[in-house]
Design an enzyme around this catalytic site. Sequence first.
Site, PDB file in Angstrom:
ATOM      1  N   LYS A 177       0.717  -1.009   0.185  1.00  0.00           N
ATOM      2  CA  LYS A 177      -0.244  -0.176   0.049  1.00  0.00           C
ATOM      3  C   LYS A 177       1.115   1.349   0.101  1.00  0.00           C
ATOM      4  O   LYS A 177       1.887   1.508   0.025  1.00  0.00           O
ATOM      5  CB  LYS A 177      -1.006   0.028   1.578  1.00  0.00           C
ATOM      6  N   TYR A 226     -12.951  -2.315  -3.559  1.00  0.00           N
ATOM      7  CA  TYR A 226     -13.160  -2.578  -1.808  1.00  0.00           C
ATOM      8  C   TYR A 226     -14.907  -2.313  -2.188  1.00  0.00           C
ATOM      9  O   TYR A 226     -15.080  -2.104  -1.243  1.00  0.00           O
ATOM     10  CB  TYR A 226     -12.112  -1.590  -1.086  1.00  0.00           C
ATOM     11  N   PHE A 229     -15.823   2.956   6.976  1.00  0.00           N
ATOM     12  CA  PHE A 229     -13.679   3.329   6.528  1.00  0.00           C
ATOM     13  C   PHE A 229     -13.893   4.067   4.785  1.00  0.00           C
ATOM     14  O   PHE A 229     -12.580   4.290   4.545  1.00  0.00           O
ATOM     15  CB  PHE A 229     -12.998   2.738   6.867  1.00  0.00           C
ATOM     16  N   ARG A 257      -1.716 -14.487   4.435  1.00  0.00           N
ATOM     17  CA  ARG A 257      -2.680 -13.712   5.180  1.00  0.00           C
ATOM     18  C   ARG A 257      -1.409 -13.981   6.598  1.00  0.00           C
ATOM     19  O   ARG A 257      -2.096 -12.783   7.250  1.00  0.00           O
ATOM     20  CB  ARG A 257      -3.820 -14.223   5.443  1.00  0.00           C
ATOM     21  N   ASN A 288      -2.019   0.166   6.651  1.00  0.00           N
ATOM     22  CA  ASN A 288      -1.465  -0.661   7.417  1.00  0.00           C
ATOM     23  C   ASN A 288      -1.229  -1.210   5.878  1.00  0.00           C
ATOM     24  O   ASN A 288      -0.843  -2.894   6.292  1.00  0.00           O
ATOM     25  CB  ASN A 288      -2.929  -1.579   7.685  1.00  0.00           C
ATOM     26  N   HIS A 348      -2.284  -5.119   1.349  1.00  0.00           N
ATOM     27  CA  HIS A 348      -3.538  -6.134   1.311  1.00  0.00           C
ATOM     28  C   HIS A 348      -3.367  -7.688   0.466  1.00  0.00           C
ATOM     29  O   HIS A 348      -2.241  -7.379  -0.027  1.00  0.00           O
ATOM     30  CB  HIS A 348      -4.003  -4.929   0.456  1.00  0.00           C
ATOM     31  N   GLU A 386      -9.697 -11.141  -8.017  1.00  0.00           N
ATOM     32  CA  GLU A 386      -8.694  -9.703  -7.361  1.00  0.00           C
ATOM     33  C   GLU A 386      -7.923 -10.347  -8.546  1.00  0.00           C
ATOM     34  O   GLU A 386      -6.798  -9.044  -9.100  1.00  0.00           O
ATOM     35  CB  GLU A 386      -7.966 -10.079  -5.767  1.00  0.00           C
TER      36      GLU A 386
END
Length: 142
Positions: free
Chosen positions: A11, A51, A59, A87, A114, A117, A128
């Site tokens: 990100k 998203y 958010f 993950r 963060n 992704h 994706e």
Amino acid sequence: MDVEKTLSIIKPDAVKNGYIGEILSRFEKNNLNIVAIKMISLTAQQAQNFYSVHKNQPFFVDLVTFMCSGPVVVQVLEGIDAVAVNRKLMGATDPKKADSGTIRGDFAESIDANAVHGSDSLENASEEISFFFADSEISILS
Ligand code: ATP
Ligand code: MG
């Protein structure tokens, strides 16, 4: 234990902070091979579509704005149990809750910024990956 592909995004915060190399290195050291990769700047439309599952969340606007705040690095990772392994390497969504030694625990700034992704299921991974890469852009390593 199946060989899977998953989608990962470094990100804007992690790109700006100079962590591209260290994050990619963690994938490689944990048997996730990089079979496609590119650096891009997301349009608002792309970020909203990517998203869209979160479109009713409070958010959502901040998430889209953040994802468009600078370039990102998008990659396809391939390996045994790639979705779950990635993950696990990423750590919890909120870096305050992420274990030290995970990517978010070590490199993330906040729940918005963060660092990475990662696809959360094999089905989402497939969608994706297609969102960002044509089949012809994904290498066959073995
Ligand atoms: P990602 O989809 O980015 O890999 P994730 O799967 O760990 O993250 P999701 O629940 O899918 O978490 O949320 C997507 C993103 O939305 C998170 O990475 C985070 O930046 C943001 N987000 C999630 N929950 C919150 C929240 N409560 N407050 C602010 N931002 C949030
Ligand atoms: Mg998610």
